[in-house]
Scaffold this motif. Structure first.
Motif, PDB file in Angstrom:
ATOM      1  N   LEU A 293     -20.051  57.241  48.580  1.00  0.00           N
ATOM      2  CA  LEU A 293     -19.570  55.929  48.124  1.00  0.00           C
ATOM      3  C   LEU A 293     -20.630  54.840  48.378  1.00  0.00           C
ATOM      4  O   LEU A 293     -20.767  53.907  47.578  1.00  0.00           O
ATOM      5  CB  LEU A 293     -18.250  55.578  48.835  1.00  0.00           C
ATOM      6  CG  LEU A 293     -17.609  54.256  48.418  1.00  0.00           C
ATOM      7  CD1 LEU A 293     -17.297  54.213  46.915  1.00  0.00           C
ATOM      8  CD2 LEU A 293     -16.323  53.981  49.213  1.00  0.00           C
ATOM      9  N   SER A 294     -21.377  54.983  49.471  1.00  0.00           N
ATOM     10  CA  SER A 294     -22.451  54.012  49.753  1.00  0.00           C
ATOM     11  C   SER A 294     -23.463  54.014  48.612  1.00  0.00           C
ATOM     12  O   SER A 294     -23.991  52.967  48.229  1.00  0.00           O
ATOM     13  CB  SER A 294     -23.177  54.363  51.052  1.00  0.00           C
ATOM     14  OG  SER A 294     -22.319  54.198  52.147  1.00  0.00           O
TER      15      SER A 294
ATOM     16  N   GLN B  21     -23.071  44.634  55.762  1.00  0.00           N
ATOM     17  CA  GLN B  21     -23.656  43.350  56.159  1.00  0.00           C
ATOM     18  C   GLN B  21     -24.539  42.783  55.032  1.00  0.00           C
ATOM     19  O   GLN B  21     -24.537  41.583  54.754  1.00  0.00           O
ATOM     20  CB  GLN B  21     -24.480  43.559  57.436  1.00  0.00           C
ATOM     21  CG  GLN B  21     -25.346  42.403  57.840  1.00  0.00           C
ATOM     22  CD  GLN B  21     -24.536  41.227  58.375  1.00  0.00           C
ATOM     23  OE1 GLN B  21     -24.204  41.171  59.549  1.00  0.00           O
ATOM     24  NE2 GLN B  21     -24.189  40.292  57.501  1.00  0.00           N
ATOM     25  N   ASN B  22     -25.276  43.680  54.384  1.00  0.00           N
ATOM     26  CA  ASN B  22     -26.106  43.261  53.243  1.00  0.00           C
ATOM     27  C   ASN B  22     -25.259  42.621  52.143  1.00  0.00           C
ATOM     28  O   ASN B  22     -25.652  41.611  51.571  1.00  0.00           O
ATOM     29  CB  ASN B  22     -26.825  44.477  52.649  1.00  0.00           C
ATOM     30  CG  ASN B  22     -28.128  44.777  53.343  1.00  0.00           C
ATOM     31  OD1 ASN B  22     -29.142  44.176  53.038  1.00  0.00           O
ATOM     32  ND2 ASN B  22     -28.089  45.676  54.310  1.00  0.00           N
ATOM     33  N   TYR B  23     -24.126  43.245  51.866  1.00  0.00           N
ATOM     34  CA  TYR B  23     -23.272  42.713  50.789  1.00  0.00           C
ATOM     35  C   TYR B  23     -22.698  41.357  51.185  1.00  0.00           C
ATOM     36  O   TYR B  23     -22.636  40.440  50.369  1.00  0.00           O
ATOM     37  CB  TYR B  23     -22.133  43.701  50.465  1.00  0.00           C
ATOM     38  CG  TYR B  23     -22.654  45.014  49.913  1.00  0.00           C
ATOM     39  CD1 TYR B  23     -23.487  45.031  48.801  1.00  0.00           C
ATOM     40  CD2 TYR B  23     -22.345  46.221  50.524  1.00  0.00           C
ATOM     41  CE1 TYR B  23     -23.993  46.228  48.309  1.00  0.00           C
ATOM     42  CE2 TYR B  23     -22.849  47.417  50.037  1.00  0.00           C
ATOM     43  CZ  TYR B  23     -23.675  47.417  48.933  1.00  0.00           C
ATOM     44  OH  TYR B  23     -24.178  48.589  48.456  1.00  0.00           O
ATOM     45  N   ARG B  24     -22.289  41.239  52.445  1.00  0.00           N
ATOM     46  CA  ARG B  24     -21.738  39.945  52.878  1.00  0.00           C
ATOM     47  C   ARG B  24     -22.814  38.863  52.820  1.00  0.00           C
ATOM     48  O   ARG B  24     -22.545  37.720  52.478  1.00  0.00           O
ATOM     49  CB  ARG B  24     -21.152  40.058  54.303  1.00  0.00           C
ATOM     50  CG  ARG B  24     -19.962  40.981  54.421  1.00  0.00           C
ATOM     51  CD  ARG B  24     -19.189  40.738  55.707  1.00  0.00           C
ATOM     52  NE  ARG B  24     -19.999  40.884  56.901  1.00  0.00           N
ATOM     53  CZ  ARG B  24     -20.246  42.021  57.547  1.00  0.00           C
ATOM     54  NH1 ARG B  24     -19.711  43.148  57.115  1.00  0.00           N
ATOM     55  NH2 ARG B  24     -20.997  42.043  58.622  1.00  0.00           N
TER      56      ARG B  24
ATOM     57  N   ILE C 170     -12.624  61.040  43.373  1.00  0.00           N
ATOM     58  CA  ILE C 170     -13.000  59.683  42.976  1.00  0.00           C
ATOM     59  C   ILE C 170     -12.530  58.710  44.068  1.00  0.00           C
ATOM     60  O   ILE C 170     -11.384  58.776  44.510  1.00  0.00           O
ATOM     61  CB  ILE C 170     -12.467  59.343  41.562  1.00  0.00           C
ATOM     62  CG1 ILE C 170     -13.192  58.132  41.009  1.00  0.00           C
ATOM     63  CG2 ILE C 170     -10.966  59.131  41.540  1.00  0.00           C
ATOM     64  CD1 ILE C 170     -13.478  58.220  39.526  1.00  0.00           C
ATOM     65  N   PRO C 171     -13.436  57.847  44.581  1.00  0.00           N
ATOM     66  CA  PRO C 171     -13.035  56.959  45.681  1.00  0.00           C
ATOM     67  C   PRO C 171     -12.038  55.910  45.217  1.00  0.00           C
ATOM     68  O   PRO C 171     -11.817  55.728  44.022  1.00  0.00           O
ATOM     69  CB  PRO C 171     -14.355  56.288  46.097  1.00  0.00           C
ATOM     70  CG  PRO C 171     -15.446  57.025  45.384  1.00  0.00           C
ATOM     71  CD  PRO C 171     -14.831  57.670  44.186  1.00  0.00           C
ATOM     72  N   GLU C 172     -11.477  55.212  46.178  1.00  0.00           N
ATOM     73  CA  GLU C 172     -10.560  54.104  45.879  1.00  0.00           C
ATOM     74  C   GLU C 172     -11.288  53.126  44.955  1.00  0.00           C
ATOM     75  O   GLU C 172     -12.444  52.789  45.202  1.00  0.00           O
ATOM     76  CB  GLU C 172     -10.198  53.405  47.196  1.00  0.00           C
ATOM     77  CG  GLU C 172      -9.009  52.496  47.062  1.00  0.00           C
ATOM     78  CD  GLU C 172      -8.703  51.783  48.372  1.00  0.00           C
ATOM     79  OE1 GLU C 172      -8.278  50.628  48.303  1.00  0.00           O
ATOM     80  OE2 GLU C 172      -8.910  52.399  49.437  1.00  0.00           O
TER      81      GLU C 172
ATOM     82  N   ALA D 230     -18.026  45.064  49.830  1.00  0.00           N
ATOM     83  CA  ALA D 230     -18.316  44.814  51.250  1.00  0.00           C
ATOM     84  C   ALA D 230     -17.182  45.331  52.141  1.00  0.00           C
ATOM     85  O   ALA D 230     -17.424  45.821  53.246  1.00  0.00           O
ATOM     86  CB  ALA D 230     -18.530  43.325  51.482  1.00  0.00           C
ATOM     87  N   GLN D 231     -15.952  45.228  51.659  1.00  0.00           N
ATOM     88  CA  GLN D 231     -14.816  45.656  52.476  1.00  0.00           C
ATOM     89  C   GLN D 231     -14.598  47.163  52.454  1.00  0.00           C
ATOM     90  O   GLN D 231     -14.016  47.716  53.377  1.00  0.00           O
ATOM     91  CB  GLN D 231     -13.534  44.948  51.999  1.00  0.00           C
ATOM     92  CG  GLN D 231     -13.576  43.459  52.299  1.00  0.00           C
ATOM     93  CD  GLN D 231     -12.450  42.714  51.600  1.00  0.00           C
ATOM     94  OE1 GLN D 231     -11.386  42.519  52.170  1.00  0.00           O
ATOM     95  NE2 GLN D 231     -12.687  42.303  50.365  1.00  0.00           N
ATOM     96  N   HIS D 232     -15.073  47.813  51.382  1.00  0.00           N
ATOM     97  CA  HIS D 232     -14.878  49.273  51.290  1.00  0.00           C
ATOM     98  C   HIS D 232     -16.089  50.069  51.769  1.00  0.00           C
ATOM     99  O   HIS D 232     -16.023  51.292  51.878  1.00  0.00           O
ATOM    100  CB  HIS D 232     -14.577  49.670  49.832  1.00  0.00           C
ATOM    101  CG  HIS D 232     -13.209  49.278  49.386  1.00  0.00           C
ATOM    102  ND1 HIS D 232     -12.982  48.320  48.436  1.00  0.00           N
ATOM    103  CD2 HIS D 232     -11.987  49.700  49.786  1.00  0.00           C
ATOM    104  CE1 HIS D 232     -11.683  48.172  48.253  1.00  0.00           C
ATOM    105  NE2 HIS D 232     -11.056  48.992  49.059  1.00  0.00           N
TER     106      HIS D 232
END
Lengths: 367, 251
Positions: free
Chosen positions: A162-163, A95-98, A286-288, A85-87
């Protein structure tokens, strides 16, 4: 892993990677049913990933009771979703993840009451103080009409890579949670425990519906194949970055190598069949990595600000803003008409160090 | 709803005699001659190899951080390996706590199904529940005084929880009768008595005589539990054999 000596996030990673492996296997089977020309490469990749998944899931300690493993599953759903959610670059997806996070947060609280009240054990022995044990969005309130679990999908052409990896990660992890509850629920003898697993499994089915619907249904089979392996590479890489147990770190590294090989197979077929460049789909770097640490402050903030939200159609709103007596209200009333097992189990429950037995008073001899 | 005793004959289909025709066919493929020598099986060789190679389940936490080591309590254990005592205290702590939950489950069964002549009264079960709670608090306070962490799960606590899983499943199964549940709690009470005996021996051996004395009181209470449960159980089984148990206790 050792239940007593390894870090709780080692269990989190094991459960997560088993879930993602399960998701990959499910996808590869489904793909084979619709793509006769690539049945053999799919079968080969699937066999190897099956064995990777076995190596991962068999790392779980056999001295965990099924409820203790369940506590681990909810810690995955909370901490990994909090990291995602933060990344997440897209506000709506974040918002969906939260939204889902606060529901799994409540499940942890309910299962903690079960562990304490059924087995007399402290859930914090599993969670190791990383994750709060407190009510979230109440489980009884989470029942929604199926149409209110569907979301607007990301656009395959414009979404950040990343999404796509995030959505697949959380979707497949939640799917495995649903399957685990559906498998172990009937193994309990206590009828309220059985009913509780049935109730929470229903919520997990809703979560699978939600997260699945975030993925663009217009992606081609081969795009999805690429993304599944990209997602596995990303997650094994993340596990490797954080793992402290050297033996298990070596396993993550080995699985990462295998997954990179599998990604090559998928890329070859993508190029041969779709005549497209995999770079259109996959992130260039590669993303964080997923942040396998406690997200206490973030979760407390989300809890304070968003616990009263509900979903109506594809959107989120304060529960008082949703139309009165809407389809989800009716569905919820129907599902709760005989009471909610999770409410019954957790009545008056407050986590305290060493279980609520530490503050229990002797029973009176006469009623 | 009144329940007939499970010892009444019913439609049990599990044995060969329940399927006389199929059983005859099946017996054609049954093994003949003596069974394999268990000790010679590869299965056991493999298990032996795992026993040598696998890690242990885990360790005892260091006593309440290094600060804990300096407490008066820990001084009392000077000259000995304190973690052995902590491990066993952790075992009794976890066991007594689960015991509290088990008697709560038995009370539910009792209140729903009743008892029989010679069976437990509600007061009996409440008393046993309160004893378990008292013993839990005794161990918790002892651990605190020693500077050990009573919220940790020691290896022996973990193992004893695994041991208790079977009896706990029987006790919390609301299909089981009170005598079936008493049989399960007897397993736990037997284990409990042995656990206290070992702890007393250990406390004595490291010079903790006053603690050993308090544990001895607890052990005597647990022995009384053991005797009571054994009597309740045998009264139910013997009454049932005389057709005198009726629907009470769901024998």
């Amino acid at each position: 892993m050792s239940k007593l000596d390894d870090d709780a996030f080692t269990r989190v990673r094991i459960i997560l990677m088993h879930g993602l492996g399960q998701g990959l296997n499910r996808f590869l089977h489904m793909a084979a049913r619709f793509n006769g020309d690539i049945r053999e490469p799919l079968a080969r990749v699937r066999r190897s990933s099956h064995h990777m998944q076995t190596m991962t899931n068999w790392l779980l300690p056999p001295d965990d009771s099924p409820i203790e493993t369940t506590i681990g599953y909810e810690q995955v759903a909370i901490e990994v979703t909090a990291s995602v959610a933060q990344h997440e670059p897209d506000d709506y997806l974040a918002q969906n993840y939260r939204f889902g996070l606060l529901e799994d947060f409540d499940h942890l609280y309910r299962y903690s009451a079960l562990l304490d009240r059924l087995e007399g054990k402290d859930p914090n022995n599993i969670l190791q103080s990383y994750t709060d044990i407190a009510p979230g969005r109440p489980t009884w309130f989470e029942h929604r009409d199926p149409a209110d679990d569907l979301r607007t999908p990301y656009d395959r052409n414009t979404a950040h890579p990343l999404s796509k990896l995030h959505a697949l990660t959380i979707y497949t992890a939640e799917y495995q949670t649903r399957d685990f509850y559906m498998t172990v629920g009937p193994m309990y003898t206590d009828p309220v425990a059985r009913a509780m697993y049935a109730e929470i499994a229903s919520m997990e089915e809703q979560h699978v519906t939600q997260y699945e619907s975030m993925v663009d249904p217009n992606e081609t089979w081969l795009e999805k194949w690429l993304l599944h392996h990209g997602m596995m590479v990303y997650n094994y890489y993340s596990c490797m970055q954080y793992e402290e147990n050297p033996r298990i770190k070596a396993i993550w590294e080995r699985c990462l190598d295998y997954q990179l090989g599998q990604l090559q197979v998928a890329m070859k077929h993508f190029k041969d069949i779709e005549r497209r460049d995999p770079e259109e789909i996959l992130p260039k770097d590669i993303p964080e990595p997923i942040n396998f640490t406690a997200h206490r402050d973030f979760i407390r903030k989300v809890l304070e600000e968003e616990v009263e939200l509900t979903a109506y159609g594809h959107e989120f709103m304060h529960k008082d803003k949703a139309p009165p007596n809407n389809r989800s209200d009716q569905y919820r009333d129907y599902m709760n008409k005989d009471g909610s097992p999770t409410e019954i189990m957790a009545e008056g429950y407050q986590w305290r160090p060493g279980t609520e037995v530490t503050a229990e008073q002797p029973l009176r001899k006469a009623l | 709803m009144p329940k007939t005793p499970t010892t009444n004959p019913g439609t049990n289909r599990t044995g060969l005699q329940a399927s006389p025709m199929d059983a005859k066919d099946l017996e054609q493929i049954a093994g003949k001659g003596p069974s394999p020598d268990c000790e010679g099986l590869e299965l056991n060789t493999l298990r032996g190899r795992y026993a040598k190679e696998m890690n242990t389940i885990g360790s005892v936490p260091p006593p309440g951080s290094m600060k804990g080591m300096a407490t008066t309590g820990m001084e009392m254990l000077k000259g000995h390996k304190p973690t052995v005592f902590i491990d066993k205290l952790g075992e009794r702590l976890a066991f007594e706590r689960t015991g509290v939950r088990m008697y709560e489950a038995l009370l539910i069964k009792h209140d729903a199904l009743g008892s029989w002549d010679g069976g437990p009264t509600r007061q009996d079960l409440v008393e046993l529940h309160n004893d378990e709670l008292e013993h839990f608090n005794l161990v918790k306070e002892t651990m605190k005084r020693l500077g050990a962490d009573p919220t940790s799960m020691t290896p022996s606590a973990d193992m004893t929880a695994v041991e208790a899983m079977g009896p706990a499943k029987v006790i919390t199964d609301l299909r089981t009768t009170m005598p079936q549940a008493l049989h399960a709690i007897l397993v736990l009470e037997d284990t409990d008595v042995e656990g206290w005996k070992l702890l007393i021996e250990l406390a004595d051996s490291i010079g903790q005589n006053s603690l050993a004395e308090r544990f001895r009181e607890a052990e005597q209470v647990e022995e009384r539990h053991q005797q009571k449960v054994r009597q309740w159980l045998s009264s139910a089984v013997l009454a049932d054999a005389q057709n005198e148990l009726g629907t009470q206790g769901r024998a």
